[in-house]
Design a protein around this motif. Structure first.
Motif, PDB file in Angstrom:
ATOM      1  N   SER A 198      -3.874  -6.728   7.702  1.00 10.11           N
ATOM      2  CA  SER A 198      -4.833  -7.754   8.343  1.00 10.11           C
ATOM      3  C   SER A 198      -5.429  -7.420   6.519  1.00 10.11           C
ATOM      4  CB  SER A 198      -5.504  -6.502   9.813  1.00 10.11           C
ATOM      5  OG  SER A 198      -5.728  -5.413   8.396  1.00 10.11           O
ATOM      6  N   LEU A 199      -4.908  -6.328   5.633  1.00  8.05           N
ATOM      7  CA  LEU A 199      -6.201  -6.085   4.973  1.00  8.05           C
ATOM      8  C   LEU A 199      -5.514  -6.821   3.143  1.00  8.05           C
ATOM      9  CD1 LEU A 199      -6.300  -2.004   4.288  1.00  8.05           C
ATOM     10  CD2 LEU A 199      -8.352  -4.167   5.631  1.00  8.05           C
ATOM     11  N   ARG A 200      -4.468  -7.382   3.113  1.00 10.09           N
ATOM     12  CA  ARG A 200      -2.924  -7.330   2.013  1.00 10.09           C
ATOM     13  C   ARG A 200      -2.831  -9.021   2.316  1.00 10.09           C
ATOM     14  NH1 ARG A 200      -4.186  -3.511  -1.130  1.00 10.09           N
ATOM     15  NH2 ARG A 200      -3.611  -1.329  -1.033  1.00 10.09           N
ATOM     16  N   ASN A 214      -1.707  -3.210   9.726  1.00 10.65           N
ATOM     17  CA  ASN A 214      -2.298  -2.751   8.300  1.00 10.65           C
ATOM     18  C   ASN A 214      -3.208  -3.542   7.232  1.00 10.65           C
ATOM     19  OD1 ASN A 214      -5.542  -1.559   7.802  1.00 10.65           O
ATOM     20  ND2 ASN A 214      -3.826  -0.040   6.640  1.00 10.65           N
ATOM     21  N   SER A 264       0.773  -1.349   0.099  1.00 10.33           N
ATOM     22  CA  SER A 264       0.047  -0.168   0.023  1.00 10.33           C
ATOM     23  C   SER A 264       1.074   1.647   0.185  1.00 10.33           C
ATOM     24  CB  SER A 264      -1.102   0.009   0.760  1.00 10.33           C
ATOM     25  OG  SER A 264      -0.072   0.396   3.296  1.00 10.33           O
TER      26      SER A 264
END
Length: 102
Positions: A68-70, A65, A11
């Motif tokens: 958890s997201l990727r 983050n 990200s």
């Protein structure tokens, strides 16, 4: 398709946080500490210390983050955190992570 090829790119927040954390750590270690202990000028560390603290906490939050997201592997997360303690480590680690994701 291998795991590295199917992994999504990192990200933008994580990249910015890694640059900020790495830069502030390098400035603190190689500019602030020598000025404070070698020349008796503690003012720069009074500014860089808290700035690096905020950058470090933002970086750790961005790593969590990203996990958890990727859905990054747990080993990746541990390496991302460990390299943040080495001056210049975040630059090396993320250059390597980006290159291996291609």
């Amino acid at each position: 398709m291998s795991e590295l090829q199917s992994r999504p790119p990192l990200s933008r927040l994580l990249r910015i946080a890694a640059i900020a954390e790495g830069t502030t750590l390098l400035l603190l270690v190689f500019v602030g500490v020598p000025l404070k202990h070698g020349f008796g000028i503690p003012e720069i560390t009074r500014f860089l210390g808290p700035l690096h603290g905020v950058a470090f906490l933002t970086y750790i939050w961005a790593v969590i983050n990203e996990l958890s997201l990727r859905d990054q592997p747990r080993g990746w997360t541990a390496k991302a955190v460990l390299f943040s303690f080495v001056p210049g480590g975040t630059f090396w680690f993320f250059r390597r992570s980006i290159a291996s994701a291609r």
